[in-house]
Design an enzyme around this catalytic site. Structure first.
Site, PDB file in Angstrom:
ATOM      1  N   THR B  41      37.859  32.411  22.785  1.00  0.00           N
ATOM      2  CA  THR B  41      36.604  32.008  23.436  1.00  0.00           C
ATOM      3  C   THR B  41      36.299  30.528  23.200  1.00  0.00           C
ATOM      4  O   THR B  41      35.718  29.868  24.059  1.00  0.00           O
ATOM      5  CB  THR B  41      35.437  32.883  22.927  1.00  0.00           C
ATOM      6  OG1 THR B  41      35.704  34.238  23.274  1.00  0.00           O
ATOM      7  CG2 THR B  41      34.114  32.478  23.540  1.00  0.00           C
ATOM      8  N   GLY B  46      34.697  25.020  31.061  1.00  0.00           N
ATOM      9  CA  GLY B  46      33.947  24.815  32.302  1.00  0.00           C
ATOM     10  C   GLY B  46      32.500  25.232  32.248  1.00  0.00           C
ATOM     11  O   GLY B  46      31.602  24.457  32.587  1.00  0.00           O
ATOM     12  N   ARG B 268      40.410  30.511  42.966  1.00  0.00           N
ATOM     13  CA  ARG B 268      41.632  30.173  42.238  1.00  0.00           C
ATOM     14  C   ARG B 268      42.907  30.727  42.853  1.00  0.00           C
ATOM     15  O   ARG B 268      43.939  30.057  42.849  1.00  0.00           O
ATOM     16  CB  ARG B 268      41.523  30.704  40.808  1.00  0.00           C
ATOM     17  CG  ARG B 268      40.539  29.915  40.018  1.00  0.00           C
ATOM     18  CD  ARG B 268      40.452  30.391  38.600  1.00  0.00           C
ATOM     19  NE  ARG B 268      39.471  29.549  37.922  1.00  0.00           N
ATOM     20  CZ  ARG B 268      38.922  29.840  36.766  1.00  0.00           C
ATOM     21  NH1 ARG B 268      39.246  30.956  36.145  1.00  0.00           N
ATOM     22  NH2 ARG B 268      38.056  29.021  36.219  1.00  0.00           N
ATOM     23  N   HIS B 328      46.278  32.686  33.415  1.00  0.00           N
ATOM     24  CA  HIS B 328      45.088  32.182  32.742  1.00  0.00           C
ATOM     25  C   HIS B 328      44.137  33.282  32.293  1.00  0.00           C
ATOM     26  O   HIS B 328      43.540  33.229  31.226  1.00  0.00           O
ATOM     27  CB  HIS B 328      44.361  31.253  33.711  1.00  0.00           C
ATOM     28  CG  HIS B 328      43.066  30.717  33.181  1.00  0.00           C
ATOM     29  ND1 HIS B 328      43.023  29.936  32.057  1.00  0.00           N
ATOM     30  CD2 HIS B 328      41.792  30.847  33.619  1.00  0.00           C
ATOM     31  CE1 HIS B 328      41.754  29.600  31.825  1.00  0.00           C
ATOM     32  NE2 HIS B 328      40.985  30.152  32.749  1.00  0.00           N
ATOM     33  N   LEU B 369      32.647  34.099  30.548  1.00  0.00           N
ATOM     34  CA  LEU B 369      31.717  33.872  29.439  1.00  0.00           C
ATOM     35  C   LEU B 369      30.454  34.693  29.667  1.00  0.00           C
ATOM     36  O   LEU B 369      29.857  35.225  28.734  1.00  0.00           O
ATOM     37  CB  LEU B 369      31.380  32.381  29.313  1.00  0.00           C
ATOM     38  CG  LEU B 369      32.495  31.482  28.761  1.00  0.00           C
ATOM     39  CD1 LEU B 369      32.040  30.022  28.732  1.00  0.00           C
ATOM     40  CD2 LEU B 369      32.904  31.922  27.354  1.00  0.00           C
TER      41      LEU B 369
HETATM   42  C1  FAD Z   1      41.649  27.424  28.298  1.00  0.00           C
HETATM   43  C2  FAD Z   1      40.645  28.430  28.758  1.00  0.00           C
HETATM   44  C3  FAD Z   1      39.475  28.023  29.389  1.00  0.00           C
HETATM   45  C4  FAD Z   1      38.548  28.955  29.825  1.00  0.00           C
HETATM   46  N1  FAD Z   1      37.384  28.503  30.414  1.00  0.00           N
HETATM   47  C5  FAD Z   1      36.445  29.407  30.804  1.00  0.00           C
HETATM   48  C6  FAD Z   1      35.202  28.965  31.355  1.00  0.00           C
HETATM   49  O1  FAD Z   1      34.966  27.777  31.478  1.00  0.00           O
HETATM   50  N2  FAD Z   1      34.295  29.902  31.728  1.00  0.00           N
HETATM   51  C7  FAD Z   1      34.523  31.227  31.577  1.00  0.00           C
HETATM   52  O2  FAD Z   1      33.650  32.013  31.927  1.00  0.00           O
HETATM   53  N3  FAD Z   1      35.686  31.678  31.038  1.00  0.00           N
HETATM   54  C8  FAD Z   1      36.650  30.792  30.634  1.00  0.00           C
HETATM   55  N4  FAD Z   1      37.823  31.246  30.085  1.00  0.00           N
HETATM   56  C9  FAD Z   1      38.002  32.688  29.850  1.00  0.00           C
HETATM   57  C10 FAD Z   1      37.240  33.113  28.625  1.00  0.00           C
HETATM   58  O3  FAD Z   1      37.282  32.121  27.653  1.00  0.00           O
HETATM   59  C11 FAD Z   1      37.815  34.378  28.013  1.00  0.00           C
HETATM   60  O4  FAD Z   1      38.035  35.314  28.983  1.00  0.00           O
HETATM   61  C12 FAD Z   1      36.858  34.961  26.999  1.00  0.00           C
HETATM   62  O5  FAD Z   1      36.549  33.993  26.049  1.00  0.00           O
HETATM   63  C13 FAD Z   1      37.408  36.197  26.355  1.00  0.00           C
HETATM   64  O6  FAD Z   1      36.586  36.539  25.260  1.00  0.00           O
HETATM   65  P1  FAD Z   1      36.859  37.817  24.387  1.00  0.00           P
HETATM   66  O7  FAD Z   1      35.787  37.862  23.368  1.00  0.00           O
HETATM   67  O8  FAD Z   1      37.044  38.980  25.267  1.00  0.00           O
HETATM   68  O9  FAD Z   1      38.278  37.578  23.717  1.00  0.00           O
HETATM   69  P2  FAD Z   1      38.854  36.420  22.785  1.00  0.00           P
HETATM   70  O10 FAD Z   1      37.939  35.273  22.645  1.00  0.00           O
HETATM   71  O11 FAD Z   1      40.231  36.187  23.298  1.00  0.00           O
HETATM   72  O12 FAD Z   1      38.917  37.109  21.381  1.00  0.00           O
HETATM   73  C14 FAD Z   1      39.832  38.122  21.070  1.00  0.00           C
HETATM   74  C15 FAD Z   1      39.652  38.491  19.627  1.00  0.00           C
HETATM   75  O13 FAD Z   1      40.451  39.616  19.298  1.00  0.00           O
HETATM   76  C16 FAD Z   1      41.177  39.383  18.138  1.00  0.00           C
HETATM   77  N5  FAD Z   1      42.394  40.189  18.162  1.00  0.00           N
HETATM   78  C17 FAD Z   1      43.324  40.273  19.142  1.00  0.00           C
HETATM   79  N6  FAD Z   1      44.296  41.136  18.784  1.00  0.00           N
HETATM   80  C18 FAD Z   1      43.972  41.615  17.563  1.00  0.00           C
HETATM   81  C19 FAD Z   1      44.586  42.517  16.659  1.00  0.00           C
HETATM   82  N7  FAD Z   1      45.753  43.102  16.919  1.00  0.00           N
HETATM   83  N8  FAD Z   1      43.976  42.769  15.492  1.00  0.00           N
HETATM   84  C20 FAD Z   1      42.808  42.160  15.172  1.00  0.00           C
HETATM   85  N9  FAD Z   1      42.186  41.296  15.986  1.00  0.00           N
HETATM   86  C21 FAD Z   1      42.763  41.022  17.165  1.00  0.00           C
HETATM   87  C22 FAD Z   1      41.427  37.898  18.150  1.00  0.00           C
HETATM   88  O14 FAD Z   1      41.729  37.431  16.870  1.00  0.00           O
HETATM   89  C23 FAD Z   1      40.077  37.393  18.656  1.00  0.00           C
HETATM   90  O15 FAD Z   1      39.152  37.370  17.606  1.00  0.00           O
HETATM   91  C24 FAD Z   1      38.785  30.327  29.646  1.00  0.00           C
HETATM   92  C25 FAD Z   1      39.956  30.735  29.011  1.00  0.00           C
HETATM   93  C26 FAD Z   1      40.884  29.804  28.581  1.00  0.00           C
HETATM   94  C27 FAD Z   1      42.133  30.270  27.917  1.00  0.00           C
END
Ligand code: FAD
Ligand code: SF4
Ligand code: SF4
Ligand code: FES
Lengths: 235, 507
Positions: B41, B46, B268, B328, B369
């Site tokens: 995250t 953006g 996209r 992505h 987000l």
């Molecule tokens: C470069 C980039 C730019 C982006 N920009 C935007 C944007 O501008 N706006 C937007 O809306 N979205 C954006 N996104 C998408 C967005 O950031 C993600 O989809 C979102 O942050 C996902 O959040 P999450 O909490 O689901 O997972 P993550 O933030 O990926 O967290 C996953 C968590 O799970 C844990 N985990 C995974 N596997 C295991 C395991 N086996 N055991 C224990 N823990 C584990 C990890 O350690 C981490 O803590 C972007 C993504 C990227 C890569």
């Protein structure tokens, strides 16, 4: 090209042919092609997650933002328990954030942030918690109880935020093992990959502390008023 | 070790869920294989969508319509309505807990326009939006005394005889010991699976789909796994993301002849295909932001300048940035209902690992987000509710004792190098299960995956030490990635017609 990597017992030299590569790319190639047992942390590859901080030639860098030079000596961060190879245990350093209470305590509903207000602590909130500043800090090296650079920067972030209704409480929290223990040596600033100066933040917090009625303890404790025999300040 | 709600993953989704469950009175434990502040995250630049209309006219209805359009009929309208209507509240909450959003001259939260949006709708914090949201959530968790364990790796979920979930089998990476974490319910918030594309992905190295694979092994349904979003502007060599805001602020896409060839602000999938076509036709593709000027770039896109300099040796202020479209975001994931409940009792999911049916076949920039905050909270509330209301929770934690993958691993041989296979797998997927898909190529990919799965016992790990064995962790990830790949290919084969990010050409 040779790089020397600190392993459990000693330095190990690795030969890599990767022109113009970042240190993280080099370490990954060593791990996947030469020595599967090498341990290091990484995540974003783009200098924003803080996972890959380590020391190169005795200076803290992010491996994903550093271009390798022949002969580089790679070590884990200092002042932090090494778990294995280049991996350190950040738990204790992160605990300082909790002790320093770096969070918004009470939301001030009346606060209306302007574009200018936003600038006041935009930089402080750029901190990626890479721990480089803890590795470089001479005070943290000798006093584990010192709240330390990134936690104090975090405190300044909230003290300077109009949305915080109780900034005084934060000032109270950082009087022991906090702002007055820093030697203002500036080492933290020199290594911060985000261009943050914890030293400057600590100076601002000292000013706020003074305004809140606190005084430098090293100044008040010695009755001499903190001055040596020749009258020069000794702090 | 016992708790009410066990949350796996500490990105924006996991931490929001933790706060919501804690606020609802449950005992909460968060586990991550990294540290909370290092979750992917933090990479989001953006922004986060909310129809606040702070810059020009906007409405929640427009936000809903834009989202539905981009989803190509694969979203659930009710879920989309809920998410978009909650968006202003979500942003207000983040502001209240201290996120440093950028402001307009009048002191309102600033908004920028991302692809597919009919108005400037994305709230941002310079180009560190994700970082600032994640760190603020982390600080809030510190304030609320949420129990957080770092460097602990989910191996598998623990299931009872009746198939419901009662905890997780966790590998403590530091000690190398296995731990049983029992809980009345589990929330998976473990992120997406774009790393199956290896070096053709913008994602953090941790986005290997572990949680989805574990959920699937525990019987949870997956949905929409074929929908992988390719981002138009990854750096050519490293695949590191150049934020969509670069185009949103007026950047152009050019080919080697210096011609613009597409509408830069289209969704996209369209832009990625246009780029891909150029590359297939032998052109190089560049992002041009020179005309935005140095001051503007340094103020609004500082990360992009830094990364282009570091990884491509070009300065966007005066040079073109070489790019290509790369994996992505993964729209597919664990199927959940509007309360974030999966098809397995006691198992909830939120964030990129879940499919809340809000992105359908193609996600809009800025909606992820938003999703992790809105549905992260929903998941936390539902989990707490489950703990307090469901009778099953009163039972003991008598889980089915099965041989774990790690037990079997001891007999694995080390004849094939899995790192090499991981690289090949990424290449294979980029070429054959990528931006453009053909049935014959999907079949080839399917066979290759089957072969790799068979060969897995010949791959094993070289490093046998206990403490912080990243060789072992990466092998477990590889195994999960193979499971995920299998699902992506079979879903792609099952969907014969093009739909959003899944684009099929007849042969
Ligand atoms: C470069 C980039 C730019 C982006 N920009 C935007 C944007 O501008 N706006 C937007 O809306 N979205 C954006 N996104 C998408 C967005 O950031 C993600 O989809 C979102 O942050 C996902 O959040 P999450 O909490 O689901 O997972 P993550 O933030 O990926 O967290 C996953 C968590 O799970 C844990 N985990 C995974 N596997 C295991 C395991 N086996 N055991 C224990 N823990 C584990 C990890 O350690 C981490 O803590 C972007 C993504 C990227 C890569
Ligand atoms: S202040 Fe700078 S050096 Fe210290 S943790 Fe934050 S980013 Fe790293
Ligand atoms: S200025 Fe203070 S906080 Fe920074 S390194 Fe020196 S002693 Fe440590
Ligand atoms: S890998 Fe994230 S800071 Fe280097």
């Amino acid at each position: 090209m040779k790089v020397h990597v600190k392993r459990e017992s000693d330095f190990v030299a690795y030969d890599v042919e990767l022109p113009d590569a970042t240190l993280l790319e080099v370490l990954s190639s060593i791990k996947t092609e030469q020595d599967n047992s090498l341990a290091f942390s990484s995540g974003c590859r783009s200098s924003v997650c803080g996972s890959c901080s380590m020391r190169v030639n005795e200076k803290e860098v992010l491996a994903c933002a550093y271009k390798v030079q022949d002969g580089d000596v790679i070590e884990p961060l200092k002042n932090i328990e090494v778990i294995r190879d280049l991996v350190v245990n950040m738990d204790k350093a992160l605990e300082t954030k909790k002790r320093a209470k770096t969070w918004l305590q009470t939301y001030n509903k009346e606060a209306k942030l302007t574009h200018e207000d936003e600038k006041i602590n935009a930089l402080q909130s750029d901190c990626i918690l890479c721990g480089s500043c803890y590795s470089a800090c001479p005070v943290y090296a000798v006093n584990e109880e010192f709240l330390g650079p990134f936690a104090l920067t975090g405190v300044w972030k909230y003290v300077s935020d109009k949305r915080e209704a109780q900034p005084k409480e934060k000032i109270d929290t950082i009087q022991t093992n906090g702002v007055w223990d820093c030697t203002l040596c500036n080492e933290c600033t020199l290594v911060c990959p985000q261009g943050i100066s914890s030293k400057a933040d600590i100076e601002k917090l000292r000013m706020k502390s003074t305004m809140a009625g606190y005084a430098d303890p090293s100044f008040t404790q010695s009755f001499d008023g903190g001055f040596g025999f020749d009258g020069s300040p000794s702090f | 070790m016992k708790t009410d709600v066990l949350i796996i993953g500490s990105g924006g989704a996991g931490l929001t869920a933790a706060l919501a469950a804690k606020d609802a009175g449950a005992d909460v434990r968060v586990i991550t294989k990294e540290y909370p502040t290092r979750s992917q995250t933090c990479m989001a630049q953006g922004g986060m969508n909310a129809a606040l209309g702070n810059v020009s006219h906007d409405s929640i209805e427009d936000h809903i319509q834009n989202t539905l359009k981009s989803a190509h009929g694969e979203a659930d309208e009710e879920a989309v309505r809920y998410m978009c209507s909650e968006a202003p509240n979500a942003v207000a909450w983040l502001d209240e807990i201290g996120v440093c959003f950028s402001r307009t001259p009048e002191g309102k939260i600033a908004q920028r326009r991302l692809g597919g949006a009919s108005a400037p709708r994305a709230c941002y914090a310079q180009d560190y939006t994700g970082l600032k949201i994640l760190h603020t959530l982390y600080e809030r968790c510190l304030k609320k005394d949420v129990e957080m364990f770092s460097e602990r790796y989910l191996v598998d979920l623990l299931t009872k005889e009746d198939g419901s979930i009662c905890g997780a089998l966790i590998l403590n990476m530091r000690s190398g010991e296995l731990e049983h974490h029992f809980a009345k319910c589990v929330v998976l918030a473990s992120g997406g699976y774009s790393r199956i594309y290896d070096k053709y992905s913008t994602n953090s190295t941790a986005s290997t789909g572990d949680g989805i694979a574990a959920a699937s092994r525990a019987g949870a349904k997956l949905l929409g796994m074929e929908f992988v979003q390719f981002h138009p502007t990854g750096l050519k060599n490293s695949s590191i993301l150049i934020s969509e805001s670069a185009r949103g602020e007026g950047g152009y896409l050019l080919n080697s002849k210096g011609e613009r060839f597409t509408n830069e602000l289209a969704p996209r999938d369209e832009v990625s295909r246009a780029i891909n076509e150029q590359i297939v036709a032998g052109e190089e593709v560049f992002l041009d932001i020179r005309h935005l000027g140095e001051r503007f770039i340094d103020e609004n896109l500082p990360q992009e300048r830094k990364l282009a300099l570091l990884y491509e040796n070009v300065d966007p202020v005066k040079d073109l940035i070489p790019i290509k479209a790369v994996a992505h975001y993964t729209m597919g994931g664990i199927e959940v209902d509007n309360k974030s409940q999966t098809s397995v009792s006691g198992l909830f999911a939120c964030g990129e690992c879940a499919n809340h049916k809000v992105h359908g076949a193609n996600r809009l920039g800025g909606n992820s987000l938003l999703e992790i905050i809105v549905f992260g909270r929903e998941a936390g509330k539902s989990a707490a509710n489950f703990v307090f209301c469901d009778e099953k929770c009163q039972n003991d934690f008598d889980f089915k004792k099965e041989k774990s993958f790690l037990d079997a691993l001891i007999e694995y041989k080390n004849e094939i190098d899995f790192y090499q296979k991981r690289t090949e797998l990424g290449e294979l997927f980029y070429k054959k299960v990528g931006i453009i898909r053909k049935e014959s190529q999907l079949q080839e990919a399917k066979q290759e995956i089957e072969l790799l799965k068979k060969q897995l016992p010949l791959m094993g790990v070289k490093d046998t030490s206990k403490v912080y064995n990243t060789n072992l962790m990466e092998f477990i990830e590889f195994r999960n990635m193979l499971d995920i790949c299998e699902r992506v290919v079979s879903s792609a084969l099952a969907r014969k017609k093009s739909c959003g990010a899944h684009f099929v050409v007849e042969e």
